[in-house]
Design an enzyme around this catalytic site. Structure first.
Site, PDB file in Angstrom:
ATOM      1  N   HIS A  52      -7.725 -19.084   9.828  1.00 60.79           N
ATOM      2  CA  HIS A  52      -9.092 -18.623  10.086  1.00 60.79           C
ATOM      3  C   HIS A  52      -9.443 -17.646   8.971  1.00 60.79           C
ATOM      4  O   HIS A  52      -8.550 -17.048   8.353  1.00 60.79           O
ATOM      5  CB  HIS A  52      -9.177 -17.889  11.424  1.00 60.79           C
ATOM      6  CG  HIS A  52      -8.907 -18.756  12.608  1.00 60.79           C
ATOM      7  ND1 HIS A  52      -7.821 -18.600  13.413  1.00 60.79           N
ATOM      8  CD2 HIS A  52      -9.602 -19.796  13.122  1.00 60.79           C
ATOM      9  CE1 HIS A  52      -7.851 -19.500  14.383  1.00 60.79           C
ATOM     10  NE2 HIS A  52      -8.907 -20.244  14.223  1.00 60.79           N
ATOM     11  N   ASP A  55      -7.800 -14.472   9.714  1.00 58.83           N
ATOM     12  CA  ASP A  55      -6.338 -14.425   9.569  1.00 58.83           C
ATOM     13  C   ASP A  55      -6.005 -13.907   8.163  1.00 58.83           C
ATOM     14  O   ASP A  55      -4.929 -13.367   7.917  1.00 58.83           O
ATOM     15  CB  ASP A  55      -5.705 -15.823   9.715  1.00 58.83           C
ATOM     16  CG  ASP A  55      -5.768 -16.352  11.142  1.00 58.83           C
ATOM     17  OD1 ASP A  55      -5.600 -15.549  12.077  1.00 58.83           O
ATOM     18  OD2 ASP A  55      -5.980 -17.567  11.319  1.00 58.83           O
ATOM     19  N   GLU A 175     -14.275 -30.098  14.043  1.00 52.99           N
ATOM     20  CA  GLU A 175     -13.197 -30.300  15.023  1.00 52.99           C
ATOM     21  C   GLU A 175     -13.862 -30.242  16.399  1.00 52.99           C
ATOM     22  O   GLU A 175     -14.093 -29.164  16.943  1.00 52.99           O
ATOM     23  CB  GLU A 175     -12.139 -29.189  14.874  1.00 52.99           C
ATOM     24  CG  GLU A 175     -11.009 -29.341  15.866  1.00 52.99           C
ATOM     25  CD  GLU A 175     -10.026 -28.158  15.856  1.00 52.99           C
ATOM     26  OE1 GLU A 175     -10.061 -27.320  14.935  1.00 52.99           O
ATOM     27  OE2 GLU A 175      -9.227 -28.087  16.807  1.00 52.99           O
ATOM     28  N   GLU A 211      -8.252 -33.332  17.093  1.00 55.65           N
ATOM     29  CA  GLU A 211      -7.173 -32.749  17.894  1.00 55.65           C
ATOM     30  C   GLU A 211      -6.923 -33.651  19.104  1.00 55.65           C
ATOM     31  O   GLU A 211      -7.855 -33.983  19.850  1.00 55.65           O
ATOM     32  CB  GLU A 211      -7.555 -31.329  18.345  1.00 55.65           C
ATOM     33  CG  GLU A 211      -6.532 -30.785  19.329  1.00 55.65           C
ATOM     34  CD  GLU A 211      -6.543 -29.281  19.495  1.00 55.65           C
ATOM     35  OE1 GLU A 211      -6.802 -28.542  18.516  1.00 55.65           O
ATOM     36  OE2 GLU A 211      -6.263 -28.836  20.627  1.00 55.65           O
ATOM     37  N   HIS A 214      -8.360 -32.554  22.427  1.00 54.06           N
ATOM     38  CA  HIS A 214      -9.821 -32.579  22.518  1.00 54.06           C
ATOM     39  C   HIS A 214     -10.321 -33.990  22.839  1.00 54.06           C
ATOM     40  O   HIS A 214     -11.249 -34.161  23.631  1.00 54.06           O
ATOM     41  CB  HIS A 214     -10.453 -32.089  21.218  1.00 54.06           C
ATOM     42  CG  HIS A 214     -10.117 -30.663  20.875  1.00 54.06           C
ATOM     43  ND1 HIS A 214     -10.631 -30.027  19.772  1.00 54.06           N
ATOM     44  CD2 HIS A 214      -9.324 -29.750  21.489  1.00 54.06           C
ATOM     45  CE1 HIS A 214     -10.171 -28.784  19.726  1.00 54.06           C
ATOM     46  NE2 HIS A 214      -9.372 -28.600  20.761  1.00 54.06           N
ATOM     47  N   ASP A 283      -1.452 -27.998  16.606  1.00 51.00           N
ATOM     48  CA  ASP A 283      -2.151 -26.868  17.222  1.00 51.00           C
ATOM     49  C   ASP A 283      -1.556 -26.740  18.619  1.00 51.00           C
ATOM     50  O   ASP A 283      -2.058 -27.321  19.580  1.00 51.00           O
ATOM     51  CB  ASP A 283      -3.666 -27.119  17.253  1.00 51.00           C
ATOM     52  CG  ASP A 283      -4.452 -25.838  17.546  1.00 51.00           C
ATOM     53  OD1 ASP A 283      -3.812 -24.789  17.767  1.00 51.00           O
ATOM     54  OD2 ASP A 283      -5.698 -25.886  17.562  1.00 51.00           O
TER      55      ASP A 283
HETATM   56  C1  GLO Z   1      -9.417 -24.699  20.088  1.00 52.95           C
HETATM   57  C2  GLO Z   1      -9.195 -25.191  18.741  1.00 52.95           C
HETATM   58  C3  GLO Z   1      -8.771 -24.107  17.794  1.00 52.95           C
HETATM   59  C4  GLO Z   1      -9.010 -24.529  16.369  1.00 52.95           C
HETATM   60  C5  GLO Z   1      -8.759 -23.423  15.364  1.00 52.95           C
HETATM   61  C6  GLO Z   1      -9.107 -23.857  13.971  1.00 52.95           C
HETATM   62  O1  GLO Z   1      -9.551 -25.418  21.028  1.00 52.95           O
HETATM   63  O2  GLO Z   1      -8.289 -26.249  18.767  1.00 52.95           O
HETATM   64  O3  GLO Z   1      -7.429 -23.758  17.987  1.00 52.95           O
HETATM   65  O4  GLO Z   1      -8.220 -25.621  16.043  1.00 52.95           O
HETATM   66  O5  GLO Z   1      -9.521 -22.325  15.729  1.00 52.95           O
HETATM   67  O6  GLO Z   1     -10.477 -24.076  13.868  1.00 52.95           O
HETATM   68 MG    MG Z   2      -7.369 -27.234  17.148  1.00 48.25          MG
END
Ligand code: GLO
Ligand code: MG
Length: 344
Positions: A52, A55, A175, A211, A214, A283
Site C-alpha cells: 500500500h 506501507d 481488484e 482474488e 472475492h 492475500d
Molecule cells: C481486501 C483486499 C485487500 C487488498 C489490498 C491491496 O479485501 O483483498 O487486502 O488486496 O488492500 O489492494
Molecule cells: Mg486482495
C-alpha cells in the site's frame, strides 16, 4: 514444439503478517516491524512485495519527506533482493473517505482520493514499480438511496483516467469485491470492471487483479473469472486464497477449503502461461489462534499447496482429458480429475 512451462514468481503484502485482531476481539500477536517482515520474504520463497502507499511512507508526509522515505524503502528491498509488485492507495482508512473515495458525495473527499492516488503513482515510480492496484473498498453503499449509482460509474472511470494521465507508463488494475466493508459495492465483479477498462482513456493500460475469495463471494468460480480476464489479455495480478461459503472475506490458506477449486485456478493460470505475465500474489490471513512463532506459516503453506497443485496440473494426461471431452464422458472426466487429485 510446445514451449517449456516457466517458473512462477510469488508475492504477499506486509499486512499478511498480522496481529490477529477481529471485529470481536483485540490483537493476539505482537506487531512486527516492516523491516523485519521484509527479511522474511526470501526465507519463505517470495521475491515480490505487495505494498500500500502507506506501507511505504505515511500518507500525510510532504513531498520532500516522501522522497526520502521512499528511497529508504527502495534500499531496504534492494538489500534483500526483493522487488515491489504494486502500490495500492489505501483510500479506506482516512476519516475524509468515510463515505467513499472516488465516488463520495463530497467533492473534497473525491479530490483527496484523486490527489492521494496520483501520489501513489509517484511512489510507484520512485520504487521502479509500474502497477497500481485499486481495491475500491468504500465505493458503494449501505443503503441504495445514499448515492447516485449512475454518476458513480463515471466517477470510477474519471479516477482511473486521472492516474493514466498523470503517468504515461503506469498500468492500473481493479481488484473487485462484491461486499465488505460496503453492503453493496459499485463495480462488484471482475466483469464489471472489465467493462470500465474499455471506456478509460487508455484501455491497454487498465486490467484486473483477481482474488479467489472475492470471486467466490460474488458466487463465481475464480478460475472462470481468471479465464475471462486472461482471454482479454487483462489478468495482471492474482490474490490466491480460499473462502468457506458466502460470509465475510476470510482470506484462508490457498486450497484449504476446496482443493479442486484451487487446482482449477492453477490449471487455468498455467495453461495461459501466466508465469510470463504476472506475479502469483497471495492475500492470506493467519488464523486468530495462530501463535506468534507461526505467524508466517499460512504463507509458506499456501506456497507449498500451489507447488503441489502445479505438479498435478503439469502431470494431467491431456490426451485423456481430450478423449473424455470428445466422448462427452464427463462422469469419467470427473473421476479422472478426482483420482488425479487423490494421487491414485
Ligand atoms: C481486501 C483486499 C485487500 C487488498 C489490498 C491491496 O479485501 O483483498 O487486502 O488486496 O488492500 O489492494
Ligand atoms: Mg486482495
Amino acid at each position: 514444439m510446445a514451449k517449456k512451462p516457466g517458473n512462477y514468481r510469488f508475492s504477499f503484502g506486509p499486512w499478511n503478517i498480522s496481529m490477529g485482531a477481529d471485529p470481536f476481539g483485540p490483537v493476539v500477536r505482537k506487531e512486527v516491524a516492516f523491516a523485519k517482515k521484509v527479511r522474511e520474504y526470501k526465507k519463505l520463497g517470495f521475491d515480490y512485495v505487495q505494498l500500500h502507499d502507506d506501507d511505504v511512507v505515511p500518507a500525510d508526509w510532504d513531498a520532500a519527506a516522501t522522497t526520502r522515505g521512499v528511497a529508504k524503502v527502495r534500499q531496504l528491498l534492494a538489500s534483500e533482493g526483493l522487488k515491489g509488485e504494486f502500490i495500492a492507495p489505501r483510500l479506506w482508512e482516512d476519516p475524509r473517505t468515510i463515505d467513499g473515495a472516488y465516488t463520495a458525495n463530497s467533492a473534497s473527499a473525491r479530490r483527496y482520493a484523486r490527489d492521494r492516488s496520483r501520489r501513489a503513482v509517484d511512489i510507484a515510480n520512485m520504487l521502479g514499480i509500474d502497477l497500481i492496484v485499486l481495491w475500491p473498498a468504500r465505493e458503494g453503499t449501505y443503503i441504495r438511496e445514499a448515492k447516485d449509482p449512475i454518476a458513480a460509474t463515471g466517477l470510477m472511470v474519471d479516477a482511473v483516467n486521472d492516474m493514466l494521465e498523470h503517468d504515461p507508463n503506469i498500468r492500473i488494475v481493479g481488484e473487485m469485491k462484491p461486499n465488505e466493508p460496503m453492503d453493496q459495492a459499485y463495480c462488484p465483479t471482475v466483469g464489471h470492471f472489465m467493462g470500465l477498462c474499455y471506456r478509460t482513456a487508455d484501455p491497454k493500460r487498465v486490467g484486473v487483479l483477481i482474488e479467489s475469495a472475492h470471486s467466490i463471494l460474488a458466487g463465481l468460480d475464480p478460475s472462470d473469472d481468471m479465464a475471462y480476464a486472461l482471454w482479454h489479455g487483462k489478468l495482471w495480478g492474482v490474490h490466491l486464497n480460499d473462502q468457506n461459503g458466502l460470509k465475510y472475506d476470510q482470506d484462508k490458506t490457498f486450497g484449504s477449503v476446496d482443493l479442486r477449486r484451487a487446482f482449477n485456478q492453477v490449471w487455468v493460470l498455467d495453461r495461459a502461461g501466466y508465469y510470463d505475465i504476472g506475479v502469483v500474489g497471495l492475500d492470506i490471513k493467519a488464523m486468530r489462534t495462530t501463535k506468534q512463532i507461526d505467524e508466517t506459516r499460512h504463507l509458506a503453506n499456501s506456497l507449498r499447496v500451489f507447488q503441489h497443485l502445479l505438479k498435478l496440473v503439469r502431470s494431467v494426461d491431456a490426451s485423456r482429458v481430450e478423449a473424455l471431452r470428445g466422448a462427452r464422458d464427463y462422469e469419467g472426466l470427473e473421476l479422472y480429475i478426482m483420482e488425479h487429485l487423490l494421487g491414485r
